[in-house]
Design a protein around this motif. Sequence first.
Motif, mmCIF file in Angstrom:
data_model
loop_
_atom_site.group_PDB
_atom_site.id
_atom_site.type_symbol
_atom_site.label_atom_id
_atom_site.label_comp_id
_atom_site.label_asym_id
_atom_site.label_seq_id
_atom_site.Cartn_x
_atom_site.Cartn_y
_atom_site.Cartn_z
ATOM 1 N N ILE A 172 0.826 -1.212 0.000
ATOM 2 C CA ILE A 172 0.000 0.000 0.000
ATOM 3 C C ILE A 172 0.856 1.254 0.000
ATOM 4 O O ILE A 172 0.609 2.197 -0.777
ATOM 5 C CB ILE A 172 -0.948 -0.003 1.216
ATOM 6 C CG1 ILE A 172 -1.965 -1.149 1.102
ATOM 7 C CG2 ILE A 172 -1.678 1.340 1.331
ATOM 8 C CD1 ILE A 172 -2.740 -1.410 2.387
ATOM 9 N N LEU A 173 1.864 1.294 0.845
ATOM 10 C CA LEU A 173 2.702 2.494 0.943
ATOM 11 C C LEU A 173 3.475 2.750 -0.339
ATOM 12 O O LEU A 173 3.658 3.907 -0.743
ATOM 13 C CB LEU A 173 3.656 2.375 2.131
ATOM 14 C CG LEU A 173 3.002 2.505 3.511
ATOM 15 C CD1 LEU A 173 4.002 2.156 4.614
ATOM 16 C CD2 LEU A 173 2.456 3.913 3.735
ATOM 17 N N LYS A 174 3.908 1.686 -1.014
ATOM 18 C CA LYS A 174 4.607 1.880 -2.292
ATOM 19 C C LYS A 174 3.667 2.507 -3.320
ATOM 20 O O LYS A 174 4.049 3.434 -4.052
ATOM 21 C CB LYS A 174 5.142 0.549 -2.809
ATOM 22 C CG LYS A 174 6.429 0.090 -2.140
ATOM 23 C CD LYS A 174 6.972 -1.181 -2.783
ATOM 24 C CE LYS A 174 8.313 -1.558 -2.190
ATOM 25 N NZ LYS A 174 8.870 -2.796 -2.811
ATOM 26 N N LYS A 175 2.440 2.013 -3.381
ATOM 27 C CA LYS A 175 1.480 2.549 -4.359
ATOM 28 C C LYS A 175 1.070 3.976 -4.015
ATOM 29 O O LYS A 175 0.985 4.838 -4.900
ATOM 30 C CB LYS A 175 0.269 1.622 -4.443
ATOM 31 C CG LYS A 175 0.601 0.273 -5.075
ATOM 32 C CD LYS A 175 -0.626 -0.609 -5.239
ATOM 33 C CE LYS A 175 -0.268 -1.917 -5.933
ATOM 34 N NZ LYS A 175 -1.444 -2.788 -6.151
ATOM 35 N N LEU A 176 0.818 4.245 -2.719
ATOM 36 C CA LEU A 176 0.466 5.612 -2.319
ATOM 37 C C LEU A 176 1.636 6.564 -2.539
ATOM 38 O O LEU A 176 1.438 7.744 -2.881
ATOM 39 C CB LEU A 176 0.039 5.633 -0.850
ATOM 40 C CG LEU A 176 -1.303 4.984 -0.505
ATOM 41 C CD1 LEU A 176 -1.557 5.076 0.999
ATOM 42 C CD2 LEU A 176 -2.456 5.635 -1.272
ATOM 43 N N SER A 177 2.843 6.068 -2.352
ATOM 44 C CA SER A 177 4.034 6.887 -2.578
ATOM 45 C C SER A 177 4.080 7.414 -4.001
ATOM 46 O O SER A 177 4.384 8.599 -4.238
ATOM 47 C CB SER A 177 5.291 6.046 -2.292
ATOM 48 O OG SER A 177 6.440 6.594 -2.883
ATOM 49 N N GLU A 178 3.750 6.560 -4.961
ATOM 50 C CA GLU A 178 3.766 6.984 -6.354
ATOM 51 C C GLU A 178 2.635 7.959 -6.649
ATOM 52 O O GLU A 178 2.821 8.936 -7.389
ATOM 53 C CB GLU A 178 3.674 5.757 -7.270
ATOM 54 C CG GLU A 178 4.922 4.890 -7.240
ATOM 55 C CD GLU A 178 6.190 5.679 -7.486
ATOM 56 O OE1 GLU A 178 6.242 6.435 -8.496
ATOM 57 O OE2 GLU A 178 7.132 5.580 -6.679
ATOM 58 N N LEU A 179 1.470 7.715 -6.063
ATOM 59 C CA LEU A 179 0.344 8.638 -6.255
ATOM 60 C C LEU A 179 0.648 10.008 -5.644
ATOM 61 O O LEU A 179 0.193 11.041 -6.144
ATOM 62 C CB LEU A 179 -0.920 8.059 -5.629
ATOM 63 C CG LEU A 179 -1.500 6.802 -6.281
ATOM 64 C CD1 LEU A 179 -2.675 6.275 -5.463
ATOM 65 C CD2 LEU A 179 -1.938 7.089 -7.717
ATOM 66 N N ALA A 180 1.408 10.024 -4.547
ATOM 67 C CA ALA A 180 1.692 11.260 -3.824
ATOM 68 C C ALA A 180 2.780 12.098 -4.482
ATOM 69 O O ALA A 180 2.836 13.323 -4.292
ATOM 70 C CB ALA A 180 2.111 10.925 -2.389
ATOM 71 N N ARG A 181 3.639 11.460 -5.250
ATOM 72 C CA ARG A 181 4.843 12.138 -5.756
ATOM 73 C C ARG A 181 4.549 13.388 -6.596
ATOM 74 O O ARG A 181 5.222 14.422 -6.427
ATOM 75 C CB ARG A 181 5.694 11.133 -6.534
ATOM 76 C CG ARG A 181 7.138 11.564 -6.687
ATOM 77 C CD ARG A 181 8.010 10.451 -7.224
ATOM 78 N NE ARG A 181 8.136 9.344 -6.302
ATOM 79 C CZ ARG A 181 8.916 9.344 -5.228
ATOM 80 N NH1 ARG A 181 9.632 10.420 -4.943
ATOM 81 N NH2 ARG A 181 8.996 8.291 -4.448
ATOM 82 N N PRO A 182 3.562 13.374 -7.489
ATOM 83 C CA PRO A 182 3.301 14.592 -8.284
ATOM 84 C C PRO A 182 2.861 15.790 -7.440
ATOM 85 O O PRO A 182 2.941 16.936 -7.907
ATOM 86 C CB PRO A 182 2.176 14.156 -9.229
ATOM 87 C CG PRO A 182 2.257 12.666 -9.286
ATOM 88 C CD PRO A 182 2.717 12.254 -7.928
ATOM 89 N N TYR A 183 2.390 15.517 -6.227
ATOM 90 C CA TYR A 183 1.931 16.584 -5.340
ATOM 91 C C TYR A 183 3.006 17.011 -4.334
ATOM 92 O O TYR A 183 2.738 17.832 -3.455
ATOM 93 C CB TYR A 183 0.694 16.117 -4.580
ATOM 94 C CG TYR A 183 -0.459 15.709 -5.459
ATOM 95 C CD1 TYR A 183 -1.356 16.658 -5.959
ATOM 96 C CD2 TYR A 183 -0.652 14.374 -5.807
ATOM 97 C CE1 TYR A 183 -2.413 16.285 -6.771
ATOM 98 C CE2 TYR A 183 -1.715 13.989 -6.613
ATOM 99 C CZ TYR A 183 -2.587 14.945 -7.099
ATOM 100 O OH TYR A 183 -3.638 14.563 -7.902
ATOM 101 N N ASP A 184 4.203 16.421 -4.441
ATOM 102 C CA ASP A 184 5.269 16.675 -3.471
ATOM 103 C C ASP A 184 4.796 16.373 -2.053
ATOM 104 O O ASP A 184 5.038 17.125 -1.112
ATOM 105 C CB ASP A 184 5.753 18.132 -3.568
ATOM 106 C CG ASP A 184 7.072 18.356 -2.841
ATOM 107 O OD1 ASP A 184 7.801 17.377 -2.607
ATOM 108 O OD2 ASP A 184 7.358 19.520 -2.478
ATOM 109 N N MET A 185 4.087 15.243 -1.920
ATOM 110 C CA MET A 185 3.502 14.849 -0.652
ATOM 111 C C MET A 185 4.308 13.705 -0.034
ATOM 112 O O MET A 185 4.673 12.746 -0.725
ATOM 113 C CB MET A 185 2.048 14.412 -0.852
ATOM 114 C CG MET A 185 1.293 14.087 0.431
ATOM 115 S SD MET A 185 1.096 15.518 1.538
ATOM 116 C CE MET A 185 -0.133 16.484 0.650
ATOM 117 N N ASN A 186 4.595 13.834 1.271
ATOM 118 C CA ASN A 186 5.307 12.812 2.026
ATOM 119 C C ASN A 186 4.339 12.059 2.928
ATOM 120 O O ASN A 186 3.437 12.663 3.520
ATOM 121 C CB ASN A 186 6.397 13.454 2.884
ATOM 122 C CG ASN A 186 7.415 14.193 2.060
ATOM 123 O OD1 ASN A 186 8.257 13.588 1.405
ATOM 124 N ND2 ASN A 186 7.345 15.514 2.064
#
Length: 290
Positions: free
Chosen positions: A134-148
């Motif tokens: 889950i965290l790997k997939k959310l990490s990719e979704l978050a990247r365009p928003y500069d979200m950690n």
Amino acid sequence: MLVSYNEACAKDCSTLEKDLELCEKAGFDCIEIRLDMLTDYLTRHTVEELASFFKTSRLRPHAFNALYLYPEFLSERDDAEKQAALLAEFRLGCEVGKAIGSHYFIIVPPLQRDPLGGPFVGTREETFENCVRILKKLSELARPYDMNLCFELVGFERSSVRSVAEADAIVRAVDRDNVGFVFDSYNIFLNGGCNDFSAIGTVQPEKIFAAHLMSADDVPEDQRGQDKRCFCGSGAVDTDGFLQALKAAGYKGIASVETFRPEYWQKTPEWVIENAWRTTHHALEANGCL
């Protein structure tokens, strides 16, 4: 460290716009915005109005609270409707975060949601695999928003990830620069009444993205719940020890007061935020963290 306020403290007696006003007045450096209070705010205001507030305020937005995972999320076994609803929450935080300059999102591991209670059902191996996926997939979704993503262990039996060591193993396996931790003094304490916070020193220090600071009522273990949280200055949690462990790790981020105490929700927002500021600032000052 920066003095921060989490909206859970007055969630049933305040609004986001009121919290912004009072936190600015009290002197907080940062605020953590709850998704439910953000959704309520957006029924009366726009994202542009929220962004405008932060452009002219000394108060800064920090983490959104919170995304609550479930084991099947983002897997082939996931329910499409349930997945869509949770992804909508996540995208809301990411989109608003990009607009207002907020770059952190609290992520809570799967919890036992059975109203009858009981420990989490599932093996440690299954939890590890699910959380890493889950965290790997959310990490990719978050990247365009500069979200950690701030992964938060929760110490009671209803949680799937209860210790610093378990959370650390998951974050190391994910191995993404935008996935780290939020450490919560009470959530660590919940794991058997643990007031030894030395395990914080075993994680990669750059992965500590946020910290939640509070104490709790001194009650028997079977009565410990999130409703027992209280401000620093009294209670069973060694908040000094927690701050010293963070300090030793070189942490200089937010220390955010987060309570879910019904007694506080019966007060005025002014009372809650004034006392949240006073007790949190005093704890940080007394430990040389300001």
